[in-house]
Motif scaffolding. Structure first.
Motif: not given
Length: 343
Positions: A14-22
């Motif tokens: 499921s999509p998340n923003k874990h990598l986007q917020n790195a």
């Protein structure tokens, strides 16, 4: 070779923003962070023309291969710790090397172009140790080199292979052939098998080099949500990070998925597009999306990290160390750092 329908981005995907917020490190300072190793509080990484050592998110040492601007002088891809501050490296032009970060010395153990079972070593890509003196490494394509990587992905002729090499005796043998761009290498936690990323087929093969299944292979995981680059064991030792050079995102047209069943069309494109534009064309067709996953010892995906903005994409490798996960990105030439306590 037809590709299965792309997996849905549900459940563990499921999509998340874990990598986007790195946290972004070294943007526009490094080029091609392909493989890295955490050792005694330092991060050691291959880059386009050599190696760097990082402490506290700062580059403290650089080692260059060949002269500046000379790509074919050397391009280190896979790297593993050997002893002290010495690492074993798979270089797609020079073969299997050692690099000593204390002295800056680089030595060749197995030159590129060496004939192995009647075929020259053409594209050393990644490696791992099965004991203190023996490595298993991938020869991604016996036809195409790095500058023509896109040709290998277009042709999909299954000319990748995996080799075993003894660093001391120099004995070398072929373990497995007919792979669709043999890329990342990771010894399984059972210590009897090795995981091999087939980039062109969106899957990972498991080859048994010891134990009751010795000499056989099976699929560890198929129909991945991307074309895998490197694979590395997590710090837990029983799960694996799979980095996707190209994501396979539902509802986005995929060059590989669409043309995989049509070798004639792929061959025609191969003849029409100039080699100098091959990768540019390939990159233009991929989804603007960043993704890597974690899989268990049976190949089941248990977690995923997403960047829907596509800033950190074209991911080369992922490792975790102490309090953070480090991610290499070709898209904007940087490392991304994800703090575990923020997940």
């Amino acid at each position: 070779m037809a590709m299965p329908e792309m997996p849905a981005l549900t459940g563990a995907l499921s999509p998340n923003k874990h990598l986007q917020n790195a946290k972004i490190l070294f943007k526009n300072e490094i080029h091609g962070p392909e493989s890295f190793v955490w050792l005694n509080g330092a991060l050691y990484s291959t880059v386009e023309n050599g190696f760097i050592k990082i402490i506290n998110d700062k580059i403290v040492k650089k080692i260059q291969i060949g002269k500046s601007g000379c790509l074919e002088c050397g391009r280190p891809l896979g790297m593993r710790h050997y002893k002290d501050e010495t690492f074993i490296v798979a270089d797609c032009y020079n073969g299997i090397l050692t690099v000593d970060f204390k002295t800056g010395k680089i030595e060749t153990l197995l030159p590129g172009g060496t004939i192995v079972d009647g075929i020259k070593l053409n594209f050393a890509d990644d490696l791992d140790f099965i004991d203190k003196d023996t490595i298993i490494f991938s020869d991604a394509s016996t036809t195409w080199d790095l500058t023509r990587f896109s040709n290998a992905m277009l042709e999909l002729k299954g000319d990748g292979r995996v080799l075993k090499f003894n660093l001391k005796t120099k004995e070398i043998s072929t373990l497995l052939t007919n792979l669709q761009f043999a890329n990342g290498i990771q010894i399984h936690s059972d210590k009897q098998s090795v995981l091999i990323c087939e980039t062109g087929a969106a899957r990972i093969v498991r080859y048994f080099f010891d134990g009751p299944k010795k000499g056989t292979h099976e699929y560890f995981v198929t129909n991945l949500p991307g074309l895998p680059d490197n694979i590395r064991a997590s710090s837990k030792g029983t799960t694996y990070y799979i980095a996707f050079a190209i994501p396979r995102v539902p509802n986005h047209w995929s060059f590989i998925d669409s043309l995989a069943p049509y070798p004639f069309i792929r061959k025609l494109i191969l003849q029409i597009i100039p080699e100098s534009l091959g990768f540019t064309f390939y990159r233009a067709t991929m989804a603007n999306y960043g993704l890597f996953v974690e899989a268990d010892t049976n190949g089941k995906i248990i977690k995923s990290w997403h960047d829907p903005t596509g800033f950190t994409k074209m991911i080369s490798q992922v490792i975790d160390a102490d309090d953070a996960i480090y991610v290499g990105s070709y898209a904007h030439e940087h490392l991304a750092k994800i703090y575990k306590n923020q997940l």
